[in-house]
Write a protein that holds these residues in place. Sequence first.
Motif, PDB file in Angstrom:
ATOM      1  N   VAL A   1       5.483   5.140  -2.671  1.00  0.00           N
ATOM      2  CA  VAL A   1       4.277   4.316  -2.480  1.00  0.00           C
ATOM      3  C   VAL A   1       3.101   5.237  -2.139  1.00  0.00           C
ATOM      4  CG1 VAL A   1       3.210   2.548  -1.028  1.00  0.00           C
ATOM      5  CG2 VAL A   1       5.607   2.300  -1.753  1.00  0.00           C
ATOM      6  N   GLU A   2       2.001   5.085  -2.877  1.00  0.00           N
ATOM      7  CA  GLU A   2       0.829   5.952  -2.649  1.00  0.00           C
ATOM      8  C   GLU A   2      -0.287   5.259  -1.880  1.00  0.00           C
ATOM      9  OE1 GLU A   2      -0.610   8.186  -5.930  1.00  0.00           O
ATOM     10  OE2 GLU A   2       1.379   9.016  -6.381  1.00  0.00           O
ATOM     11  N   ALA A   3      -0.296   3.930  -1.871  1.00  0.00           N
ATOM     12  CA  ALA A   3      -1.341   3.211  -1.120  1.00  0.00           C
ATOM     13  C   ALA A   3      -0.795   1.862  -0.656  1.00  0.00           C
ATOM     14  CB  ALA A   3      -2.579   3.011  -1.984  1.00  0.00           C
ATOM     15  N   ILE A   4      -1.241   1.456   0.534  1.00  0.00           N
ATOM     16  CA  ILE A   4      -0.775   0.176   1.123  1.00  0.00           C
ATOM     17  C   ILE A   4      -1.989  -0.570   1.661  1.00  0.00           C
ATOM     18  CG2 ILE A   4       0.610  -0.894   2.966  1.00  0.00           C
ATOM     19  CD1 ILE A   4       2.304   1.613   3.102  1.00  0.00           C
ATOM     20  N   SER A   5      -2.004  -1.901   1.483  1.00  0.00           N
ATOM     21  CA  SER A   5      -2.982  -2.750   2.183  1.00  0.00           C
ATOM     22  C   SER A   5      -2.243  -3.905   2.843  1.00  0.00           C
ATOM     23  CB  SER A   5      -4.011  -3.331   1.210  1.00  0.00           C
ATOM     24  OG  SER A   5      -5.073  -2.444   1.018  1.00  0.00           O
TER      25      SER A   5
ATOM     26  N   VAL B   1      -4.305   4.031   3.115  1.00  0.00           N
ATOM     27  CA  VAL B   1      -4.261   2.673   3.662  1.00  0.00           C
ATOM     28  C   VAL B   1      -5.591   1.976   3.368  1.00  0.00           C
ATOM     29  CG1 VAL B   1      -3.951   1.271   5.746  1.00  0.00           C
ATOM     30  CG2 VAL B   1      -2.685   3.417   5.489  1.00  0.00           C
ATOM     31  N   GLY B   2      -5.505   0.797   2.757  1.00  0.00           N
ATOM     32  CA  GLY B   2      -6.702   0.031   2.399  1.00  0.00           C
ATOM     33  C   GLY B   2      -7.238  -0.773   3.576  1.00  0.00           C
TER      34      GLY B   2
ATOM     35  N   GLY C   1      -2.480  -9.819  -3.623  1.00  0.00           N
ATOM     36  CA  GLY C   1      -3.899  -9.466  -3.445  1.00  0.00           C
ATOM     37  C   GLY C   1      -4.028  -8.171  -2.665  1.00  0.00           C
ATOM     38  N   ALA C   2      -3.187  -8.025  -1.645  1.00  0.00           N
ATOM     39  CA  ALA C   2      -3.216  -6.781  -0.866  1.00  0.00           C
ATOM     40  C   ALA C   2      -2.811  -5.598  -1.742  1.00  0.00           C
ATOM     41  CB  ALA C   2      -2.303  -6.916   0.349  1.00  0.00           C
ATOM     42  N   ALA C   3      -1.823  -5.805  -2.628  1.00  0.00           N
ATOM     43  CA  ALA C   3      -1.401  -4.716  -3.532  1.00  0.00           C
ATOM     44  C   ALA C   3      -2.532  -4.363  -4.490  1.00  0.00           C
ATOM     45  CB  ALA C   3      -0.149  -5.128  -4.296  1.00  0.00           C
TER      46      ALA C   3
END
Length: 466
Positions: free
Chosen positions: A62-66, A226-227, A422-424
Amino acid sequence: MTLVAGVDSSTQSCKVVIRDAATGALVRSGRASHPDGTEVDPAAWWGALLTAFADAGGFDGVEAISIAGQQHGMVALDADGRVIRDALLWNDTRSAQAARDLIDEVGAEAYSRRTGVVPVASFTATKLRWLRDAETEHAARVAAVALPHDWLTWRLRGYGPAGESPLGPVLEELTTDRSDASGTAYWGADGYDRDLLVRALGHDAVLPRVLGPGEAAGRTPDGILVGPGAGDNAGAALGLDAAPGDVVVSIGTSGTVFAVTDSPVADPSGTVAGFADATGRFLPLIATLNAARVLDATAGLLGVDHAELGRLALEAEPGASGAVLVPYFEGERTPNLPEATASFSGLTLANTTRPSIARAAVEGLLCGLADGLDAVRAQGVEARRILLIGGAAQNPAVQLAATQVFDVPVVVPAPGEYVADGAARQAAWVRSGRRPTWPIDAGARMPTDTRPEIRRRYAEAREAAG
Ligand SMILES: Nc1ncnc2c1ncn2[C@@H]1O[C@H](COP(=O)(O)OP(=O)(O)O)[C@@H](O)[C@H]1O
Ligand SMILES: O=C(CO)[C@@H](O)[C@H](O)COP(=O)(O)O
């Protein structure tokens, strides 16, 4: 393959989706339960988030999470970054009098103009006022106030109390986004309204920095981007790619009706909350306290599961042969009746049957949302179709009754976790600098079959109950 993750830390559970950043294809998913109750130790959400990720196969690749989350909950932190007391959730109504006090002092019109909302017991400001009045010593210790998704984002980035986190209690590193900030009742077009915060809490405090839609909050200690995150309803609007003419009706713990608009809405009556969305636009919204759990309670009463409850409701006639449930089991927010209770009316020996009771429960919760749709439209929002989502939207009886209660075509998107999606999408946006254009399985449009007598009878019963 580059992966991004989206989290929905909602009232009853935490859900994680891990998607291919390029195509949006679902790669892995996981979930974990949250404790019951309207006050919860935020540590339970953090534990559930880690369990949900473990259930989803971990953070590998995983490279980014929100993180999107239930809105409005009060997470009060002391100077050492410790949670001072259990968080009061959006559906905790003990701050109803505090809401009335704040309106008396500031005025409904002024609140609406300054923040886009008029306080009701759900909003964070009223919970802070309750804390000031009921737990003076706790209020005096508050050094920072965060919302559920703000606090989880901070923890994910490695901040927290000394000894429990690698980076320690740096309160200034708390972040949020426009959508969740707009549900506090101390944030508006010009940013935080410190006067309204002080009026609520009794003193100033650190508030999370409000990030823009594609702006990163930072990284996890392991380097994952992290978003900014979002309120759950704004997350769902992003997950569904809601466009003008779309009205989302979500039936989870809360019932919500909302749309994405280019201009802000300010309703001095307080019925419609003038929230912000997660893309730089706005999210006029109504919320009810009594939604999926009306069906949970009715299924419990009848001793059946959801599938059988739906089957029973479909056995009854539209209108439940005159039986009406005004489902204010938890008090109600729309209309604003925090001390109300539920009532059945119109019962006769002929209609006091399991099918009619099941049907009345489905219709009662939907009629409350239809009233909300009227209020949202009265703010100039166009409704060309309803996108029906949330746990209870999967019930066939809810889907069919929706076509009979609403006067707008209903679409039930493919089963999915649209808040987490939506977070993804936001995580992918933050990673690439561009809002993703992933396809959506919009689902079939169900033919409208409006039966006005259902809402007419409900309106009579609601007036009698109110
Ligand atoms: N088939 C169904 N029929 C009716 N209710 C359902 C069904 N499936 C799930 N639910 C209810 O939906 C709720 C969970 O929905 P969800 O949207 O995940 O809620 P939240 O996001 O508020 O935690 C629970 O109350 C659950 O019992
Ligand atoms: O209070 C609101 C919106 O104003 C609720 O929508 C909460 O955001 C909780 O949502 P769910 O957990 O039921 O999805």
